[in-house]
Write a protein that holds these residues in place. Structure first.
Motif, PDB file in Angstrom:
ATOM      1  N   GLU A  68       0.876  -1.213  -0.070  1.00 40.48           N
ATOM      2  CA  GLU A  68       0.128   0.186   0.032  1.00 40.48           C
ATOM      3  C   GLU A  68       1.004   1.253   0.033  1.00 40.48           C
ATOM      4  O   GLU A  68       0.501   2.441   0.485  1.00 40.48           O
ATOM      5  CB  GLU A  68      -0.845  -0.116   1.356  1.00 40.48           C
ATOM      6  N   GLU A 120       1.793   3.510  -2.130  1.00 33.64           N
ATOM      7  CA  GLU A 120       1.741   4.707  -2.678  1.00 33.64           C
ATOM      8  C   GLU A 120       0.357   5.479  -1.984  1.00 33.64           C
ATOM      9  O   GLU A 120       0.225   6.563  -1.476  1.00 33.64           O
ATOM     10  CB  GLU A 120       0.935   4.539  -4.217  1.00 33.64           C
ATOM     11  N   LEU A 121      -0.681   4.285  -1.596  1.00 30.77           N
ATOM     12  CA  LEU A 121      -1.739   5.126  -0.727  1.00 30.77           C
ATOM     13  C   LEU A 121      -1.402   5.634   0.538  1.00 30.77           C
ATOM     14  O   LEU A 121      -1.897   6.659   0.901  1.00 30.77           O
ATOM     15  CB  LEU A 121      -2.593   3.707  -0.403  1.00 30.77           C
ATOM     16  N   LEU A 130      -8.649  11.568   1.420  1.00 26.79           N
ATOM     17  CA  LEU A 130      -9.051  10.135   0.869  1.00 26.79           C
ATOM     18  C   LEU A 130     -10.471   9.876   0.963  1.00 26.79           C
ATOM     19  O   LEU A 130     -11.294  10.284   2.197  1.00 26.79           O
ATOM     20  CB  LEU A 130      -8.296   8.987   1.775  1.00 26.79           C
ATOM     21  N   LEU A 178     -10.833   4.470  -1.759  1.00 27.27           N
ATOM     22  CA  LEU A 178      -9.327   4.457  -1.172  1.00 27.27           C
ATOM     23  C   LEU A 178      -9.315   4.553   0.307  1.00 27.27           C
ATOM     24  O   LEU A 178      -8.669   4.170   1.089  1.00 27.27           O
ATOM     25  CB  LEU A 178      -8.998   5.867  -1.760  1.00 27.27           C
ATOM     26  N   LYS A 179     -10.386   5.488   0.780  1.00 28.52           N
ATOM     27  CA  LYS A 179     -10.409   5.541   2.290  1.00 28.52           C
ATOM     28  C   LYS A 179     -10.743   4.150   2.990  1.00 28.52           C
ATOM     29  O   LYS A 179     -10.062   4.029   3.971  1.00 28.52           O
ATOM     30  CB  LYS A 179     -11.762   6.442   2.718  1.00 28.52           C
ATOM     31  N   ARG A 238      -9.686   1.312   2.019  1.00 31.68           N
ATOM     32  CA  ARG A 238      -8.587   0.627   1.738  1.00 31.68           C
ATOM     33  C   ARG A 238      -7.405   1.185   2.742  1.00 31.68           C
ATOM     34  O   ARG A 238      -6.691   0.080   3.353  1.00 31.68           O
ATOM     35  CB  ARG A 238      -7.942   0.790   0.307  1.00 31.68           C
ATOM     36  N   ARG A 239      -7.575   2.198   3.031  1.00 31.53           N
ATOM     37  CA  ARG A 239      -6.591   2.786   4.079  1.00 31.53           C
ATOM     38  C   ARG A 239      -7.056   2.498   5.506  1.00 31.53           C
ATOM     39  O   ARG A 239      -6.132   1.986   6.427  1.00 31.53           O
ATOM     40  CB  ARG A 239      -6.736   4.310   3.983  1.00 31.53           C
TER      41      ARG A 239
END
Ligand code: SF4
Lengths: 233, 523
Positions: free
Chosen positions: B477, B479-480, B488, B492-493, B495-496
């Protein structure tokens, strides 16, 4: 012209020959344990082929029966029909038809736990629990003192019950000093549920492949399915 | 206990993540081969590392308390000079993964200013007062030199930090090797168990208490560096092979005192064990007892405390809020409970002639046992759990069928279950051939020492795996993680957040796993 047969020394009364008689005598003398063919050969000094023949014939005439040995798979014991196989062969009280009666054992264990839960005194002697099984209404639930002890011991191994020696004080007022008593381990020990150790609670602690797992191997922490499942949010 | 295979792999992993791969090569070489001179290291280390580089790395590792230098006296009459050798301190390297635990101990006892100071020492290895003050001055929220001085004094008084040991102790050659054996059986009973080389080196390097934990530690030109006053005989002192003068000359250099920090963790663990298995009251009494006996503990791994009276325990107890609520009669009842034994718990306290002794070994063994049994349960199931408990209780070789009978498990399945545990090193097996029976009898036993070692190795392995997995999650992760959280949205949020949950679980699991490692290795 008829072929001459070797005359078989028939015993007059029961219609069995001399070898069979010897072997049957040996088997009867061994009662519930019976004898193996190996024992028959060594004890009677009869030739192996003749032993086999005699055993087959005795079986056919319903004088002996074959019983497998629970403790030594593959070894057959021959018992005289009038005897019941002994504990060593059947595996003991807890076996029926050669298999451990797990559901019965588990059921009895549950009953013990319920008795211990119900009794306010918390610390209970073997005799108190035995008295419940002694007066059980159905025969199936009746247990001997020894069997009751075995069930309790098993609960101790499960870590559901603990053994404590009475010191005659407070909790133990109804018991003799030094007498072994039983009590539930209770929630503190997880009540039979094993406390989750730091190691047991990570996948590697329960992993059957830990010996094969290496950082860059075929089985590795970056690819392993156990981690995948564990971290599946 | 010496380092196990995965212990070494894990230690090397820690060194790699702190100091890079070249340092880890040097360290691995020492861990695998034992003490070596710097020339030997540059020859033997896997990749080519020239001698100067080796020395630099050794200096770095010494500075971070992962390596200790020493030399052994040449035999009497020999003209040759002793060569300096280096030994890797496995224990200290592993401590590198538990600095936050140490910091927490100090925070709880002395507050955040002291723990902040300790953090500085933990991450820098060794520092002088002046360096600590400099660090503070450059920080975002400076505490001021007075506070630093005060905190340092408190840390020394509590023995959480110590003056650095002698850089290169010289060991005598006489009390080594076969000579010791000749002393005879009688003598060996009087003398302590023979120490390992590592223990001897550390003992020789550690200055006496008055120097190790001085009351006054203002700059003092006469007795500053530990080896000035330590037990090194006159004439043996020489310039150390590597230059240690990291701080301004003549200033005392400080480092964390792992021994005391581990002792506190051990005590905390004991109180926790008592609390879980007995109750809050017993735990309070235990805590007071540990406090009373602490100053007299000689080493971190003490088996038993000194005897203490009811009076002294009570005196200590009423210093705390929880303790003040307890009457003397209640304390007595707790002590009685603590000295009781059952099939479930051994006695935690030994009562003798009106005094009480804490049995550390028995308290720790309870937690070790639970740890082992829970692994057996998870990995091999309930039947195996019973068999394992039965065998630990019997503590002797028992035949397969007897085990099946005692554990009430199906006779047909028993051998397979036992074999599985044996293959993984959790059981000991012996074959017994009997004439007339063509299958040998199999006898089984739980050997606690072997199981502990096996488990310890697996736990290091698991720690390594957790750490590698965390790195893997981070990498995937990458890049994220560079994006600011507040920007985010949506997938995406999510995933974070998932990443966060994973890393929290991995970190907390390795924290708990390390508690188990401490239990088997350090307590
Ligand atoms: S990383 Fe996966 S495969 Fe390796 S030991 Fe742990 S759980 Fe097993």
């Amino acid at each position: 012209m008829s072929k001459r047969k070797r005359p078989e020394p028939k015993s007059s009364s029961s219609g069995i020959n001399e070898d069979e008689k010897n072997i049957l005598g040996l088997i009867r003398s061994k009662q519930g344990m019976g004898a193996t063919t190996y024992e028959m050969r060594t004890a009677t000094k009869i030739q192996p082929t003749l032993v086999t023949r005699a055993v087959a014939s005795l079986k056919k005439s319903n004088l002996i029966k074959e019983v497998p040995n629970m403790n030594n798979k593959g070894i057959k014991h021959f018992l005289a029909v009038e005897f019941q196989p002994c504990k060593e062969l059947t595996g003991g009280d807890w076996y029926i038809d050669g298999a451990l009666d797990v559901s019965k054992i588990e059921g009895l264990k549950e009953i013990c736990v319920r008795i211990l839960e119900r009794l306010k005194s918390k610390v209970v002697t073997l005799d108190v629990i035995y008295s419940y099984f002694e007066k059980a209404s159905s025969d199936a639930d009746k247990l001997s003192r020894e069997q009751t002890r075995e069930i309790l011991k098993n609960l101790v191994l499960d870590n559901v019950v603990m053994e404590v020696k009475s010191n005659g004080l407070t909790d133990f007022s109804a018991t003799r000093i030094g007498e072994i008593c039983y009590k539930l381990t209770g929630k503190k020990s997880g009540g039979g549920e094993v406390r989750d150790g730091g190691f047991a609670s990570v996948p590697c602690g329960a992993c059957p492949h830990i010996g094969l797992c290496t950082p860059d191997g075929v089985i590795s922490p970056t690819t392993c399915v156990y981690f995948q499942k564990w971290l599946d949010f | 206990m010496t380092a196990t295979e995965f212990g070494i792999v894990y230690a090397v992993h820690i060194i790699t993540s702190h100091f890079g791969s070249v340092a880890s090569k040097v360290c691995e070489c020492l861990l695998r081969r034992g003490p070596l001179s710097s020339r030997e290291i540059s020859r033997l280390a896997e990749s080519d590392i020239n001698h100067t580089k080796v020395k630099d790395i050794l200096y770095l590792l010494i500075h971070h308390n992962c390596v200790q230098a020493f030399s052994i006296d040449p035999p009497d009459g020999s003209e040759s000079k002793p060569t300096v050798q280096y030994i890797a301190l496995f224990r200290n390297i592993i401590h590198g993964a538990r600095y936050n635990k140490f910091s927490k101990v100090v925070n709880e006892e002395l507050g955040s200013q002291c723990s902040g100071l300790l953090d500085g020492l933990l991450s820098n290895g060794r520092l002088t007062l002046e360096q600590l003050i400099d660090r503070d001055r450059d920080s975002k929220k400076p505490m001021g030199s007075e506070v630093i001085r005060d905190s340092l004094q408190k840390l020394v008084a509590a023995r959480f930090i110590e003056r650095v040991p002698s850089p290169e102790p010289v060991l005598g050659n006489k009390d080594e090797g076969p000579a010791q054996k000749k002393r005879g059986a009688k003598a060996s009973k009087i003398f302590k168990e023979p120490e390992s080389l590592e223990e001897r080196i550390l003992e020789a390097a550690t200055p006496v208490d008055a120097i190790r934990f001085p009351f006054i530690f203002e700059q003092d030109s006469s007795s500053t560096v530990a080896d000035d006053d330590s037990n090194i005989p006159e004439g043996k002192r020489k310039q150390p092979e590597v230059d240690y003068s990291s701080g301004p000359s003549n200033e005392v250099i400080w480092r964390p005192n792992f021994e005391e920090l581990i002792r506190r963790l051990r005590h905390k663990a004991c109180v926790e064990i008592v609390k879980e298995r007995r109750d809050e009251g017993c735990a309070n009494v235990m805590k007071a007892m540990l406090e009373v006996g602490r100053s007299q503990e000689k080493k971190a791994k003490t088996d038993k405390s000194v005897p203490m009276s009811m009076g002294s325990i009570y005196e200590e107890l009423i210093k705390t809020d929880a303790g003040r609520e307890m009457t003397q009669a209640r304390v007595e009842a707790c002590l009685e409970q603590l000295s009781a034994t059952s099939s479930y718990l051994p006695a935690f306290v030994i009562e003798s002639d009106d005094s009480y002794i804490v049995d550390f070994k028995s308290i720790i063994s309870v937690a070790q046992k639970d740890e082992m049994e829970s692994v057996v349960m998870r990995r091999y199931g309930k039947e195996a759990f019973r068999m394992f408990r039965y065998l630990s209780q019997e503590d002797r070789f028992v035949e397969t069928d007897k085990i099946a009978d005692a554990a009430l498990t199906e006779k047909k399945d028993t051998p397979q279950i036992l074999l599985k545990m044996w293959r993984d090193g959790y059981l000991h097996m012996q074959k017994l051939a009997v004439t007339g029976v063509y299958m040998p009898f199999l006898l089984w036993k739980v050997n606690k020492l072997i199981v502990s070692r096996q488990m310890l190795d697996e736990m290091y392995h698991a720690s390594l795996n957790l750490s590698l997995r965390l790195t893997h999650e981070k990498d995937s992760e990458k890049e994220l993680l560079l994006l600011p959280m507040e920007k985010l949205e949506g997938a995406l949020k999510e995933r974070r957040n998932k990443y966060r949950a994973k890393s929290v679980l991995l970190t907390s699991a390795s924290f708990k796993l390390d508690d188990a490692i401490l239990l088997f290795h350090d307590f």
